[in-house]
Design an enzyme around this catalytic site. Structure first.
Site, PDB file in Angstrom:
ATOM      1  N   GLY A 221      38.926  40.776  46.052  1.00 21.13           N
ATOM      2  CA  GLY A 221      38.688  39.607  45.204  1.00 21.13           C
ATOM      3  C   GLY A 221      39.344  39.744  43.851  1.00 21.13           C
ATOM      4  O   GLY A 221      38.824  39.280  42.841  1.00 21.13           O
ATOM      5  N   ALA A 222      40.497  40.420  43.816  1.00 24.10           N
ATOM      6  CA  ALA A 222      41.321  40.536  42.603  1.00 24.10           C
ATOM      7  C   ALA A 222      40.609  41.236  41.443  1.00 24.10           C
ATOM      8  O   ALA A 222      40.977  41.041  40.288  1.00 24.10           O
ATOM      9  CB  ALA A 222      41.818  39.153  42.148  1.00 24.10           C
TER      10      ALA A 222
ATOM     11  N   SER B 124      42.595  44.327  50.107  1.00 21.59           N
ATOM     12  CA  SER B 124      43.125  43.760  48.871  1.00 21.59           C
ATOM     13  C   SER B 124      42.673  44.588  47.666  1.00 21.59           C
ATOM     14  O   SER B 124      42.929  45.787  47.619  1.00 21.59           O
ATOM     15  CB  SER B 124      42.725  42.278  48.765  1.00 21.59           C
ATOM     16  OG  SER B 124      43.480  41.624  47.783  1.00 21.59           O
ATOM     17  N   ALA B 125      41.963  43.984  46.683  1.00 19.62           N
ATOM     18  CA  ALA B 125      41.485  44.790  45.547  1.00 19.62           C
ATOM     19  C   ALA B 125      40.513  45.872  46.021  1.00 19.62           C
ATOM     20  O   ALA B 125      40.403  46.937  45.405  1.00 19.62           O
ATOM     21  CB  ALA B 125      40.814  43.896  44.510  1.00 19.62           C
TER      22      ALA B 125
ATOM     23  N   ASP C 219      51.244  38.750  53.756  1.00 17.40           N
ATOM     24  CA  ASP C 219      50.309  38.982  52.657  1.00 17.40           C
ATOM     25  C   ASP C 219      50.685  38.220  51.391  1.00 17.40           C
ATOM     26  O   ASP C 219      49.829  37.776  50.636  1.00 17.40           O
ATOM     27  CB  ASP C 219      50.254  40.483  52.322  1.00 17.40           C
ATOM     28  CG  ASP C 219      49.050  41.166  52.928  1.00 17.40           C
ATOM     29  OD1 ASP C 219      48.005  40.500  53.079  1.00 17.40           O
ATOM     30  OD2 ASP C 219      49.146  42.357  53.251  1.00 17.40           O
TER      31      ASP C 219
ATOM     32  N   HIS D  99      47.189  36.684  54.014  1.00 12.65           N
ATOM     33  CA  HIS D  99      46.349  37.649  53.301  1.00 12.65           C
ATOM     34  C   HIS D  99      44.883  37.457  53.703  1.00 12.65           C
ATOM     35  O   HIS D  99      44.378  36.340  53.706  1.00 12.65           O
ATOM     36  CB  HIS D  99      46.518  37.419  51.786  1.00 12.65           C
ATOM     37  CG  HIS D  99      45.959  38.504  50.928  1.00 12.65           C
ATOM     38  ND1 HIS D  99      46.383  39.811  51.013  1.00 12.65           N
ATOM     39  CD2 HIS D  99      45.008  38.489  49.966  1.00 12.65           C
ATOM     40  CE1 HIS D  99      45.723  40.542  50.131  1.00 12.65           C
ATOM     41  NE2 HIS D  99      44.876  39.761  49.488  1.00 12.65           N
TER      42      HIS D  99
END
Length: 560
Positions: free
Chosen positions: A124-125, A211-212, A342, A457
């Site tokens: 979630g960045a 991701s994050a 992605d 992604h």
């Protein structure tokens, strides 16, 4: 009468043959009781939701042990996510009291013991997300029941602080940052100390994330604090070397946040004192992605620049640039990969024409994107990168080829190349631990995208967490095949350090990535021996790691 007797005997037999249940479990903080969910004949999963692994954290402080509780904690509902902006960034949600985890334990006829443990870190960045994020037809995307049941492993999902409260930093000891990483570390440590009571093996913990969350796993691997804490790691679509995963100028960002909440001061210590007493909700909103930048739709390369809050080199948890810390990863078995598209969702924001059927993407668009991605190297990088990426176009390229190239550029730069570097660094440093590389390329299920779009992604997660089995009506048999394959490879790896070996059969052997040989497995619903290839996108990996990295950097203006 005879029929009734048969039915009664059958019911009694079913009852006596039902799966075992953990009931009340003793943890270091007190007793907890979850809920048993039936998964099949003599199979169930015990689910514990909302177990605290730390106390309510102080603002920009490391997590502290939970004081414990009396009586039995009913662990049957998810707790609130950590305070964060909503997806549309119009308001906040969540709480500062958020350091909780969830445990999914598969059971058969007898109580499970000594099971492998898999701890999941959400993506979630570094800005939003939760251990129970995104409900899909009732259940969270990260619901661990299917994976636990089918793979015979314990799944743990954890919350950690995100956004301003998780990652704001001055770049020095006054506000070192990385609070979200400390939360993750605290959760993994809690699991190691307590999972035996749930039937898990504390000496066989795998951490995995996307991701994050994958970059977080990568940071946990390189941190000196992780020695002996877990055994294996899996990163899906992100590593600590990804350009979006490290804050380059933390103090400038802290000053920007301070201005937004009315804490701008000439003296930095006065500014920090003001921030410390500021409203957490206001601070969280101040960390959202700048809307005036978003409104420009989009200055090329800006998507990456918008993701400002992330980990920092703090001289403590992350003592140096992550690329220099891979000797710390030698003890862990490592599996890493990316999705084939992605970067597409980000490229579609930077260059909107790639998703418009009747619009052409021009060479100026492509050069503009490269200018944004390579600005730290200046104009020389634009020409050299353009030459590499347009080499296969020919004199009159098909418009869809140009559009796909744009998505490939962003995929390579943000995800694929950093992951290949991380795999190589791990293989170069390892002594006995194994390394595995994959490319997930199941065609997108998102409607409306052009036909050339592969795996978007985060599209891997629905398969890994068994959604095609949990909600069969919205999937086809090919999706269940893929889901079964992924669960088998991932949980075998957690069990033995080798995705081919364990309790689950796999469709094809997956060779290890080594210092001198770079095989990778292409993951989709048609896995066979021919799914193994070598040297993933080596032309582009070589360009970014050799040609591009040796170009001189140009001076850039500070954020401030």
């Amino acid at each position: 009468m005879k029929m009734l007797l048969v039915l009664v005997l059958f019911a009694v037999g079913l009852n006596s043959g039902s799966a075992a249940k953990l009931g009340v479990v003793q943890t270091e903080g007190g007793r907890v009781e979850g809920k048993s969910h039936r998964m099949g004949l003599m199979r169930s999963v015990d689910v514990f939701k909302g177990i605290p692994f730390a106390d309510v954290p102080g603002k920009w402080e490391k997590p502290k042990p939970h004081p414990g509780w009396s009586g039995v904690l009913k662990a049957t509902t998810y707790r609130e996510r950590c305070l964060q902006v909503t997806l549309l960034q119009t308001k906040t949600q969540g709480s500062e009291d958020c350091l909780y985890l969830n445990i999914f334990v598969p059971q058969g006829r007898k109580l499970s013991t000594n099971l492998p443990v898999m701890v999941y870190l959400f993506g979630g960045a570094f800005l939003l997300g939760a251990s129970n994020d995104v409900a899909i037809l009732g259940d969270s995307l990260y619901d661990g029941k299917e994976m636990a049941d089918r793979g015979g492993v314990i799944i743990v999902t954890v919350n950690y602080r995100v956004g301003t409260l998780g990652f704001l930093s001055t770049g020095d000891t006054r506000m070192p940052g990385n609070y979200g990483l400390w939360d993750q570390h605290f959760a993994i440590s809690w699991v190691r100390r307590n999972i035996h009571s749930f039937g898990g093996n504390p000496d066989n913990i795998t951490i995995f994330g996307q991701s994050a969350g994958a970059a977080s796993v990568s940071y946990q691997m390189v941190s000196p604090y992780s020695s002996g804490l877990f055994r294996r790691a899996i990163t899906q679509c992100g590593v600590s070397l990804s350009p979006w995963a490290l804050q380059k100028n933390p103090m400038a960002l802290t000053k920007k946040i301070a201005r937004k909440v009315g804490c701008s001061r000439t003296n930095e210590d006065d500014m920090l004192a003001c921030l410390k007493i500021s409203d957490p909700v206001g601070l969280t909103m101040a960390g959202k992605i700048d809307s005036h930048l978003r409104g420009r739709l989009f200055c090329p390369g800006v998507v990456m620049d918008l993701l400002e809050l992330s980990p920092v080199v703090d001289g403590d948890f992350i003592p140096d640039h992550p690329s220099k810390l891979f000797q710390n990863t030698a003890q862990f078995d490592y599996m890493a990969g990316v999705n084939s598209m992605d970067g597409h969702i980000f490229a579609g924001v930077d260059v909107p024409s790639i998703n418009r059927l009747k619009a052409n993407t021009t060479t100026e668009d492509v050069r503009g994107l490269l200018a944004g991605l390579t600005k730290e190297k200046g104009t020389a990088a634009i020409s050299s990168a353009y030459g590499v990426y347009s080499a296969h176009w020919g004199s009159a390229p098909d418009p869809s080829v140009v559009k796909k190239t744009v998505a490939d550029m962003e995929t390579d730069f943000l995800f694929l190349v950093p992951t290949q570097i991380a795999l190589q660094l791990h293989a170069n440093n390892t002594s006995g631990a194994r390394t595995y590389s994959y490319l997930f390329n199941m065609k997108t299920r998102i409607p409306g995208f052009p036909s050339w779009v592969g795996a978007e992604h985060a599209e891997d997660l629905q398969y890994l967490f068994g959604k095609p089995f949990a909600t069969p009506l919205v999937y086809f048999p090919r999706h269940r095949d893929l889901s079964g394959y992924m669960i088998a490879y991932w949980t075998n790896f957690a069990r033995t350090g080798d995705p081919n070996t364990g309790d689950s059969r796999v469709p094809a052997p997956w060779p290890a990535f080594t210092k001198y040989h770079r095989p990778y497995l292409t993951i989709n619903h048609k896995i066979s021996k021919s799914s193994v290839s070598y040297d993933l996108r080596s032309t582009y990996v070589d360009y970014w790691t050799t040609t591009y990295s040796t170009l001189p950097s140009v001076k850039t203006q500070d954020l401030d």
